[in-house]
Design an enzyme around this catalytic site. Sequence first.
Site, PDB file in Angstrom:
ATOM      1  N   GLU A   1       1.023  -0.997  -0.046  1.00 54.70           N
ATOM      2  CA  GLU A   1       0.036  -0.273  -0.372  1.00 54.70           C
ATOM      3  C   GLU A   1       0.990   0.855   0.346  1.00 54.70           C
ATOM      4  O   GLU A   1       1.529   1.468   0.883  1.00 54.70           O
ATOM      5  CB  GLU A   1      -1.464  -0.250   1.008  1.00 54.70           C
TER       6      GLU A   1
ATOM      7  N   PHE B   1       9.296  16.200  -2.187  1.00 55.12           N
ATOM      8  CA  PHE B   1      10.069  16.101  -0.836  1.00 55.12           C
ATOM      9  C   PHE B   1      11.582  16.613  -1.247  1.00 55.12           C
ATOM     10  O   PHE B   1      12.236  15.948  -0.854  1.00 55.12           O
ATOM     11  CB  PHE B   1       9.802  13.827  -1.236  1.00 55.12           C
ATOM     12  N   LEU B   2      11.337  17.520  -1.450  1.00 53.92           N
ATOM     13  CA  LEU B   2      12.609  18.257  -0.462  1.00 53.92           C
ATOM     14  C   LEU B   2      12.522  19.376   0.026  1.00 53.92           C
ATOM     15  O   LEU B   2      12.771  20.482  -0.330  1.00 53.92           O
ATOM     16  CB  LEU B   2      13.124  18.856  -2.538  1.00 53.92           C
TER      17      LEU B   2
ATOM     18  N   CYS C   1       5.248   5.692   8.907  1.00 58.70           N
ATOM     19  CA  CYS C   1       6.493   4.546   8.213  1.00 58.70           C
ATOM     20  C   CYS C   1       7.695   5.303   8.056  1.00 58.70           C
ATOM     21  O   CYS C   1       8.891   4.504   7.668  1.00 58.70           O
ATOM     22  CB  CYS C   1       5.509   5.082   6.741  1.00 58.70           C
TER      23      CYS C   1
ATOM     24  N   ARG D   1       3.458   9.462  15.654  1.00 51.09           N
ATOM     25  CA  ARG D   1       4.365   8.985  16.078  1.00 51.09           C
ATOM     26  C   ARG D   1       5.341   9.377  15.906  1.00 51.09           C
ATOM     27  O   ARG D   1       5.518   9.620  14.185  1.00 51.09           O
ATOM     28  CB  ARG D   1       3.399   7.616  15.288  1.00 51.09           C
TER      29      ARG D   1
ATOM     30  N   LYS E   1       7.752  -1.648  -1.405  1.00 56.47           N
ATOM     31  CA  LYS E   1       7.345  -0.544  -0.555  1.00 56.47           C
ATOM     32  C   LYS E   1       8.284  -0.386   0.111  1.00 56.47           C
ATOM     33  O   LYS E   1       8.097   0.988   0.510  1.00 56.47           O
ATOM     34  CB  LYS E   1       6.214  -1.723   0.224  1.00 56.47           C
TER      35      LYS E   1
END
Length: 450
Positions: free
Chosen positions: A154, A255-256, A266, A335, A210
Amino acid sequence: MSLRITVIGTGYLGATHAACMAELGFEVLGLDTDPKKVEQLSAGVLPFHEPGLPDLLRKHTSTGRLRFTSSYEEAGAWGDVHFIAVGTPQKAGDHAADMTYVDNATVSLAKSITKDALIVGKSTVPVGTARRLQELVNSVKTDSLNVELMWNPEFLREGYAVRDTLTPDRLVVGGGSADAVATLRQVYASALSTDTPFITTDLETAELVKVAANAFLATKISFINAFAEVTEHVGGDIRVLADAIGLDQRIGRRFLNAGVGFGGGCLPKDIRALQARVSELGLDRTMRFLSEVDEINLRRRERVVHLATELLGELDGRTITVLGVAFKPNSDDVRDSPALDVAAQLYSAGAEVSIYDPEAMNNARSRFPRLKYAESLEAALQGSHLTILLTEWQEFSALEPQDLEPLVESKAIIDGRNVLNPDTWTDRGWRFESLGRRSVPALATSNSLS
Ligand code: UGA
């Protein structure tokens, strides 16, 4: 007859998957061993924050298309396709993933299955798990039954879980006979009708896809954060650097975003579990770079504490407002949250920490009851010597100095997510710090020298 789907485990992943399968028209039975969760979900109440999911849950529990149970017997007798969506948290005191939940769920289910069925793992697992589980299933299932196991990782993001499940950017399916693959094509018919790539492969590749994806994302974030350490040292603007390299399509801008780094249930545990697994396999050096990725990430938290100490002289007895404790906006998940970790470190160093987060207060309070949780943004800012923005909720990114000035004691702020405009704040006399942006004096031009 339409496929009957069960989803074992109803956390972020399982509850979302169950509700989305119902939205796609299937009859769905969610299973959780926690009776309280089963009761809440059955009543249409979602025990966590996820935009769009409460509506789906209410819609489908009210018609009976989506039900919940604690009974493996019920699930095993009823379902045709069983998705395993239980957690694989980091083991206490170890980097490896704790496989107890996946193992128990798979064995309990396999023992209870009373007709031919397909078990489809969705949980993030160390490579080799699916093959091991298939053997376990074979050893406990009823001999005459055909029970196949496949892996279908996922890729949903918290905050966009419904969208990512209903319209994924790819589907990856490992293992299974041609019939089993055809059954999964039926499950995902809606996404396939819009040409979503459907990648069929072996179990090991599916498991690795993943963790490789999450390791790559974590590396990308730490890569830019390592450069933030450099720009903090020599001066420069990490956001401009990210924009400039991100325009190269081979790199990409997403994602920079430099800042206080990655957290959540995760990325941190997945890069640790991957290192642990490859070491177990004897490949000690292979993923060693991921411990650097982890360290760079954790150093960003120390950097915020360091900046706070620099701004305040000392932390003991000073009042600090922390804006945001969720690991990212649009989530109530704390988390491994960088923000909550920083808040706890400031508290341990003697500061009085006043926290405000639009959604994550209850989860943060149950982890760190001693921190002060304000009732509103205004209450959190009252009398503050320093404000620190650590989760980029829209309402924080939109803040203007004028909003804070009547409330705070001192005009000092750290932007831990690089979402505020430094000039807006410094122009009004604020002391402004951020991660990776340090202005340097303009060079004199030859004209000005002459
Ligand atoms: C992540 C992956 O993005 C999903 O594809 C994957 O399915 C999921 O883990 C999972 O394994 O279940 P998620 O944990 O929801 O999803 O969060 P992300 O959106 O990936 O963000 C992770 C962390 O990185 C956050 O703390 C965020 O603030 C931080 N981040 C993200 C940055 O610091 N900089 C960025 O540029 C992007």
